[in-house]
Design an enzyme around this catalytic site. Structure first.
Site, PDB file in Angstrom:
ATOM      1  N   ILE A   1      24.407  60.493  18.137  1.00 51.44           N
ATOM      2  CA  ILE A   1      25.844  60.206  18.004  1.00 51.44           C
ATOM      3  C   ILE A   1      26.053  58.766  17.517  1.00 51.44           C
ATOM      4  CG2 ILE A   1      28.087  60.291  19.154  1.00 51.44           C
ATOM      5  CD1 ILE A   1      26.798  62.145  21.267  1.00 51.44           C
TER       6      ILE A   1
ATOM      7  N   ASP B   1      19.292  49.075  20.379  1.00 53.09           N
ATOM      8  CA  ASP B   1      18.603  50.311  20.756  1.00 53.09           C
ATOM      9  C   ASP B   1      17.151  49.987  21.092  1.00 53.09           C
ATOM     10  OD1 ASP B   1      17.500  53.092  20.706  1.00 53.09           O
ATOM     11  OD2 ASP B   1      19.467  53.560  19.889  1.00 53.09           O
TER      12      ASP B   1
ATOM     13  N   ASP C   1      16.112  46.692  25.047  1.00 56.43           N
ATOM     14  CA  ASP C   1      16.323  47.616  26.161  1.00 56.43           C
ATOM     15  C   ASP C   1      17.532  47.121  26.939  1.00 56.43           C
ATOM     16  OD1 ASP C   1      16.218  48.991  28.652  1.00 56.43           O
ATOM     17  OD2 ASP C   1      14.111  49.434  28.259  1.00 56.43           O
TER      18      ASP C   1
ATOM     19  N   SER D   1      30.574  62.810  29.643  1.00 57.06           N
ATOM     20  CA  SER D   1      30.156  64.169  29.306  1.00 57.06           C
ATOM     21  C   SER D   1      30.974  65.200  30.071  1.00 57.06           C
ATOM     22  CB  SER D   1      28.678  64.328  29.676  1.00 57.06           C
ATOM     23  OG  SER D   1      28.299  65.663  29.591  1.00 57.06           O
TER      24      SER D   1
ATOM     25  N   TYR E   1      21.781  63.857  35.980  1.00 58.27           N
ATOM     26  CA  TYR E   1      22.330  63.319  34.727  1.00 58.27           C
ATOM     27  C   TYR E   1      23.858  63.250  34.823  1.00 58.27           C
ATOM     28  CZ  TYR E   1      24.209  63.494  29.972  1.00 58.27           C
ATOM     29  OH  TYR E   1      24.956  63.266  28.840  1.00 58.27           O
TER      30      TYR E   1
ATOM     31  N   LYS F   1      26.768  59.987  35.027  1.00 59.48           N
ATOM     32  CA  LYS F   1      27.940  59.838  34.140  1.00 59.48           C
ATOM     33  C   LYS F   1      29.220  59.709  34.972  1.00 59.48           C
ATOM     34  CE  LYS F   1      26.077  60.030  30.059  1.00 59.48           C
ATOM     35  NZ  LYS F   1      26.154  58.913  29.135  1.00 59.48           N
TER      36      LYS F   1
ATOM     37  N   ASP G   1      23.136  77.018  34.284  1.00 56.60           N
ATOM     38  CA  ASP G   1      24.120  77.389  33.264  1.00 56.60           C
ATOM     39  C   ASP G   1      25.400  77.970  33.888  1.00 56.60           C
ATOM     40  OD1 ASP G   1      23.115  76.605  30.862  1.00 56.60           O
ATOM     41  OD2 ASP G   1      22.291  78.551  30.287  1.00 56.60           O
TER      42      ASP G   1
HETATM   43  P1  NAD Z   1      20.364  60.069  21.808  1.00 55.12           P
HETATM   44  O1  NAD Z   1      19.223  60.148  22.758  1.00 55.12           O
HETATM   45  O2  NAD Z   1      20.143  60.542  20.429  1.00 55.12           O
HETATM   46  O3  NAD Z   1      20.916  58.580  21.746  1.00 55.12           O
HETATM   47  C1  NAD Z   1      20.824  57.682  22.826  1.00 55.12           C
HETATM   48  C2  NAD Z   1      20.231  56.399  22.289  1.00 55.12           C
HETATM   49  O4  NAD Z   1      20.100  55.462  23.363  1.00 55.12           O
HETATM   50  C3  NAD Z   1      18.831  56.590  21.699  1.00 55.12           C
HETATM   51  O5  NAD Z   1      18.766  56.012  20.423  1.00 55.12           O
HETATM   52  C4  NAD Z   1      17.917  55.880  22.674  1.00 55.12           C
HETATM   53  O6  NAD Z   1      16.773  55.336  22.044  1.00 55.12           O
HETATM   54  C5  NAD Z   1      18.845  54.831  23.244  1.00 55.12           C
HETATM   55  N1  NAD Z   1      18.430  54.361  24.565  1.00 55.12           N
HETATM   56  C6  NAD Z   1      18.090  55.118  25.632  1.00 55.12           C
HETATM   57  N2  NAD Z   1      17.758  54.317  26.653  1.00 55.12           N
HETATM   58  C7  NAD Z   1      17.934  53.041  26.238  1.00 55.12           C
HETATM   59  C8  NAD Z   1      17.766  51.778  26.843  1.00 55.12           C
HETATM   60  N3  NAD Z   1      17.306  51.653  28.096  1.00 55.12           N
HETATM   61  N4  NAD Z   1      18.057  50.679  26.121  1.00 55.12           N
HETATM   62  C9  NAD Z   1      18.483  50.772  24.848  1.00 55.12           C
HETATM   63  N5  NAD Z   1      18.647  51.944  24.214  1.00 55.12           N
HETATM   64  C10 NAD Z   1      18.368  53.063  24.907  1.00 55.12           C
HETATM   65  O7  NAD Z   1      21.583  60.837  22.477  1.00 55.12           O
HETATM   66  P2  NAD Z   1      23.000  61.175  21.890  1.00 55.12           P
HETATM   67  O8  NAD Z   1      23.110  62.629  21.811  1.00 55.12           O
HETATM   68  O9  NAD Z   1      23.280  60.352  20.718  1.00 55.12           O
HETATM   69  O10 NAD Z   1      23.904  60.711  23.111  1.00 55.12           O
HETATM   70  C11 NAD Z   1      24.545  59.457  23.147  1.00 55.12           C
HETATM   71  C12 NAD Z   1      25.287  59.329  24.456  1.00 55.12           C
HETATM   72  O11 NAD Z   1      26.210  60.407  24.572  1.00 55.12           O
HETATM   73  C13 NAD Z   1      24.386  59.407  25.689  1.00 55.12           C
HETATM   74  O12 NAD Z   1      24.851  58.473  26.625  1.00 55.12           O
HETATM   75  C14 NAD Z   1      24.592  60.811  26.196  1.00 55.12           C
HETATM   76  O13 NAD Z   1      24.406  60.915  27.573  1.00 55.12           O
HETATM   77  C15 NAD Z   1      26.039  61.066  25.815  1.00 55.12           C
HETATM   78  N6  NAD Z   1      26.339  62.492  25.641  1.00 55.12           N
HETATM   79  C16 NAD Z   1      25.621  63.237  24.747  1.00 55.12           C
HETATM   80  C17 NAD Z   1      25.883  64.587  24.618  1.00 55.12           C
HETATM   81  C18 NAD Z   1      25.100  65.427  23.652  1.00 55.12           C
HETATM   82  O14 NAD Z   1      25.114  66.648  23.786  1.00 55.12           O
HETATM   83  N7  NAD Z   1      24.422  64.864  22.657  1.00 55.12           N
HETATM   84  C19 NAD Z   1      26.883  65.189  25.394  1.00 55.12           C
HETATM   85  C20 NAD Z   1      27.600  64.394  26.277  1.00 55.12           C
HETATM   86  C21 NAD Z   1      27.326  63.043  26.396  1.00 55.12           C
HETATM   87  C1  UD1 Z   2      23.371  71.465  28.214  1.00 53.96           C
HETATM   88  C2  UD1 Z   2      23.237  70.848  29.587  1.00 53.96           C
HETATM   89  C3  UD1 Z   2      24.462  69.964  29.807  1.00 53.96           C
HETATM   90  C4  UD1 Z   2      24.553  68.893  28.714  1.00 53.96           C
HETATM   91  C5  UD1 Z   2      24.601  69.593  27.347  1.00 53.96           C
HETATM   92  C6  UD1 Z   2      24.617  68.630  26.178  1.00 53.96           C
HETATM   93  C7  UD1 Z   2      21.956  72.407  30.964  1.00 53.96           C
HETATM   94  C8  UD1 Z   2      22.007  73.388  32.069  1.00 53.96           C
HETATM   95  N1  UD1 Z   2      23.151  71.906  30.585  1.00 53.96           N
HETATM   96  O1  UD1 Z   2      24.575  72.149  28.187  1.00 53.96           O
HETATM   97  O2  UD1 Z   2      24.409  69.338  31.074  1.00 53.96           O
HETATM   98  O3  UD1 Z   2      25.716  68.102  28.869  1.00 53.96           O
HETATM   99  O4  UD1 Z   2      23.439  70.445  27.220  1.00 53.96           O
HETATM  100  O5  UD1 Z   2      23.396  67.966  26.060  1.00 53.96           O
HETATM  101  O6  UD1 Z   2      20.900  72.058  30.466  1.00 53.96           O
HETATM  102  N2  UD1 Z   2      21.075  78.711  25.029  1.00 53.96           N
HETATM  103  C9  UD1 Z   2      20.288  79.803  24.770  1.00 53.96           C
HETATM  104  N3  UD1 Z   2      19.017  79.582  24.347  1.00 53.96           N
HETATM  105  C10 UD1 Z   2      18.490  78.331  24.191  1.00 53.96           C
HETATM  106  C11 UD1 Z   2      19.321  77.213  24.463  1.00 53.96           C
HETATM  107  C12 UD1 Z   2      20.603  77.448  24.892  1.00 53.96           C
HETATM  108  O7  UD1 Z   2      20.704  80.934  24.912  1.00 53.96           O
HETATM  109  O8  UD1 Z   2      17.318  78.219  23.811  1.00 53.96           O
HETATM  110  C13 UD1 Z   2      22.475  78.941  25.456  1.00 53.96           C
HETATM  111  C14 UD1 Z   2      22.797  78.366  26.818  1.00 53.96           C
HETATM  112  O9  UD1 Z   2      22.493  79.278  27.826  1.00 53.96           O
HETATM  113  C15 UD1 Z   2      24.286  78.089  26.662  1.00 53.96           C
HETATM  114  C16 UD1 Z   2      24.437  77.739  25.176  1.00 53.96           C
HETATM  115  O10 UD1 Z   2      23.306  78.280  24.533  1.00 53.96           O
HETATM  116  O11 UD1 Z   2      25.018  79.254  26.912  1.00 53.96           O
HETATM  117  C17 UD1 Z   2      24.481  76.250  24.912  1.00 53.96           C
HETATM  118  O12 UD1 Z   2      23.355  75.616  25.528  1.00 53.96           O
HETATM  119  P1  UD1 Z   2      23.045  74.064  25.330  1.00 53.96           P
HETATM  120  O13 UD1 Z   2      23.059  73.736  23.899  1.00 53.96           O
HETATM  121  O14 UD1 Z   2      21.823  73.743  26.121  1.00 53.96           O
HETATM  122  O15 UD1 Z   2      24.308  73.332  25.965  1.00 53.96           O
HETATM  123  P2  UD1 Z   2      24.962  73.438  27.428  1.00 53.96           P
HETATM  124  O16 UD1 Z   2      24.464  74.623  28.152  1.00 53.96           O
HETATM  125  O17 UD1 Z   2      26.417  73.338  27.270  1.00 53.96           O
END
Ligand code: NAD
Ligand code: UD1
Length: 350
Positions: A13, A32, A65, A136, A160, A164, A309
Site C-alpha cells: 500500500i 522502511d 527500522d 484494519s 494482529y 491495530k 474466517d
Molecule cells: P506490507 O507488508 O506490504 O507493507 C508494510 C511495510 O512496512 C513493508 O514494506 C515492511 O518492510 C515495513 N515494515 C514492517 N516492519 C517495519 C519496521 N519495524 N520498521 C520499518 N518498516 C517496517 O503491507 P501492506 O499491505 O502494504 O500494509 C500496510 C499497512 O496496512 C500495515 O500496517 C497493515 O497492517 C495495514 N493493513 C493492510 C491490509 C492488507 O490487506 N494489505 C489490510 C488492513 C490493514
Molecule cells: C484476512 C485475515 C484478516 C486480514 C485480511 C487482510 C484471516 C482469518 N483473516 O482476511 O485478518 O485483515 O486477510 O490481510 O486470515 N480464501 C480462500 N482460499 C484461499 C484464501 C482465501 O477460499 O486460499 C477465502 C477466505 O476464506 C475468504 C476470502 O477468500 O472468504 C478472502 O480471504 P483473504 O484474502 O485471506 O482475506 P480475509 O479473510 O478478509
C-alpha cells in the site's frame, strides 16, 4: 503540496501511496526496513514517474527500522536541516499476517504497537502532529448488521487485530491529551487488492501468500496448482465467503483525500473511517471475474472452512464519501485486470 513521511513506503500500500502523492505534487520521505518489501520498488516508481513526466527526485528514501527511535529522530532532524520539515505522516509500517501474529504475538505488539509509540514520541518532539494510520476492518467484532459502519463493535479476535485496535485507542488518548494540536485519521481498510494500472508496481508478498487475490494470481501463472476454496457451506449467495475488495489505487486515493482534509481544515480532528468498495463479493464471483478479465481458467477445489474466517464482511463507506468526498472508481474487473498485469509480468516480484 506538503512534505509527507511515509512509513512502510516500500510496501504494497505504501508504494502506491508514495506514487499517488508524488503525482499530486507532494514531497515524500519513505522510511522502511524492507522486512517485507524490496528497495527495487523505488526503481519502478521512478520509471512510472519518468513515463508520466513527474519529478521523482521529490522522494527521499531511508532504510530504517521504526523500532530504532534514534534513526527515526535523525530522519526528522535531517528533513529540518534540508529545509524540508516533515509536515505529516502516513504510518503503514507494520506486520500484517494473522497467522504469524498468533504464533508470535510479542513480535506483533513490539512492531505494531511499540513502533507506533516510537513514531508518536518523535512526532511530538518535532512538533509534527498530522497522522494517517493504517487500521484494519479486522478490528470489528462478529456482527449480523451489514454493511459494517465505523460505530460497529470493536472486538478483534487475533493478536494482529488487537494491536491495530490498541493503536487506535492510543491515538485517541494522544489526541485527547492535546486536542488542539493533533489531527489523526484511522483508515480502516477492508481487502486491498489489485495493482497500479501500469502493472509496474504491485503486491509482492514475501513467503507463501495467505490472501485470496495473490493466491489466484499464483494459480493463474502455474506456481500453485489449484485454488483451495475455504468452505462451500457458508450462509452466503453461493456458499463461499464474502469480502469487500477495494482496488489499491482507490484505497490510496482515500489517503490522499484524508491528508488534504487535515491540511485544509482549521480545526484539528480525530476520525475513524472505513475504506472499502462498499459491497460484498464471494470467492466464486472473484474467480469468475478474474477468469473473464484475463481470459484464463483458475483450477479450484473446495476445502473445509479456514479457522478464524467469517461468512461475510463488507463496509459501510458513507462516512468516507461524506467526510473525504471520496468514492471508489474502479471495478472488480479492473482489480483483476490490473492485478494480473503486475503478477504476470513480475512472477518473482521486484
Ligand atoms: P506490507 O507488508 O506490504 O507493507 C508494510 C511495510 O512496512 C513493508 O514494506 C515492511 O518492510 C515495513 N515494515 C514492517 N516492519 C517495519 C519496521 N519495524 N520498521 C520499518 N518498516 C517496517 O503491507 P501492506 O499491505 O502494504 O500494509 C500496510 C499497512 O496496512 C500495515 O500496517 C497493515 O497492517 C495495514 N493493513 C493492510 C491490509 C492488507 O490487506 N494489505 C489490510 C488492513 C490493514
Ligand atoms: C484476512 C485475515 C484478516 C486480514 C485480511 C487482510 C484471516 C482469518 N483473516 O482476511 O485478518 O485483515 O486477510 O490481510 O486470515 N480464501 C480462500 N482460499 C484461499 C484464501 C482465501 O477460499 O486460499 C477465502 C477466505 O476464506 C475468504 C476470502 O477468500 O472468504 C478472502 O480471504 P483473504 O484474502 O485471506 O482475506 P480475509 O479473510 O478478509
Amino acid at each position: 503540496m506538503a512534505i509527507i513521511l511515509v512509513t512502510g513506503g516500500a510496501g504494497f500500500i505504501g508504494s502506491h501511496a508514495c506514487l499517488r502523492l508524488l503525482e499530486t505534487g507532494n514531497e515524500i520521505i519513505s522510511l522502511d526496513s524492507y522486512v517485507n518489501s524490496s528497495k527495487n520498488v523505488f526503481k519502478a516508481i521512478n520509471k512510472i514517474c519518468e513515463l508520466k513526466g513527474i519529478n521523482h527526485e521529490l522522494i527521499k528514501i531511508y532504510e530504517c527500522d521504526i523500532l530504532d527511535k534514534k534513526s527515526v529522530e535523525d530522519i526528522f532532524q535531517n528533513s529540518i536541516n534540508n529545509n524540508k520539515e516533515i509536515q505529516g505522516v502516513i504510518h503503514f509500517a507494520g506486520l500484517k499476517s494473522v497467522k504469524e501474529s498468533e504464533a508470535n504475538p510479542h513480535k506483533y505488539w513490539e512492531v505494531n504497537f511499540g513502533g507506533t509509540l516510537n513514531l508518536l514520541k518523535v512526532m511530538k518532539n518535532f512538533n509534527c502532529r498530522k497522522l494517517v494510520f493504517s487500521s484494519s476492518a479486522t478490528i470489528y467484532g462478529e456482527t449480523n448488521k451489514f454493511p459494517i459502519a465505523e460505530d460497529s463493535q470493536i472486538k478483534p479476535i487475533n493478536p494482529y487485530g488487537k494491536t491495530k485496535a490498541a493503536v487506535e485507542q492510543l491515538l485517541l488518548d494522544i489526541y485527547n491529551s492535546e486536542p488542539n494540536k493533533w489531527s489523526i485519521t484511522n483508515l480502516r481498510y477492508f481487502n486491498p487488492v489489485g495493482s497500479h494500472h501500469s502493472g509496474l508496481i504491485g503486491e509482492d508478498p514475501k513467503g507463501v501468500p495467505n490472501n485470496l487475490f495473490p493466491i489466484i494470481c499464483k494459480v493463474a501463472n502455474g506456481e500453485i496448482e489449484k485454488l483451495e476454496i475455504y468452505g462451500c457451506d457458508w450462509p452466503t449467495i453461493d456458499g463461499t465467503g464474502i469480502r469487500d475488495y477495494i482496488h489499491i489505487e482507490d484505497l490510496v486515493e482515500g489517503h490522499k483525500k484524508a491528508l488534504e482534509l487535515m491540511f485544509s481544515e482549521k480545526k484539528t480532528s480525530y476520525r475513524c473511517i472505513n475504506l472499502g468498495c462498499g459491497h460484498g463479493v464471494s470467492v466464486l464471483e472473484m474467480v469468475k471475474t478474474f477468469e473473464k478479465a484475463n481470459n484464463c481458467r483458475i483450477k479450484k477445489v473446495f476445502e473445509p472452512r479456514r479457522e478464524g474466517d467469517v461468512a461475510k464482511t463488507y463496509a459501510d463507506i458513507s462516512l468516507a464519501k461524506k467526510i473525504l468526498g471520496w468514492k471508489p472508481k474502479r471495478s472488480l474487473y479492473d482489480v483483476c485486470k490490473d492485478g494480473w498485469k503486475w503478477a504476470k509480468t513480475n512472477p518473482n516480484g521486484y
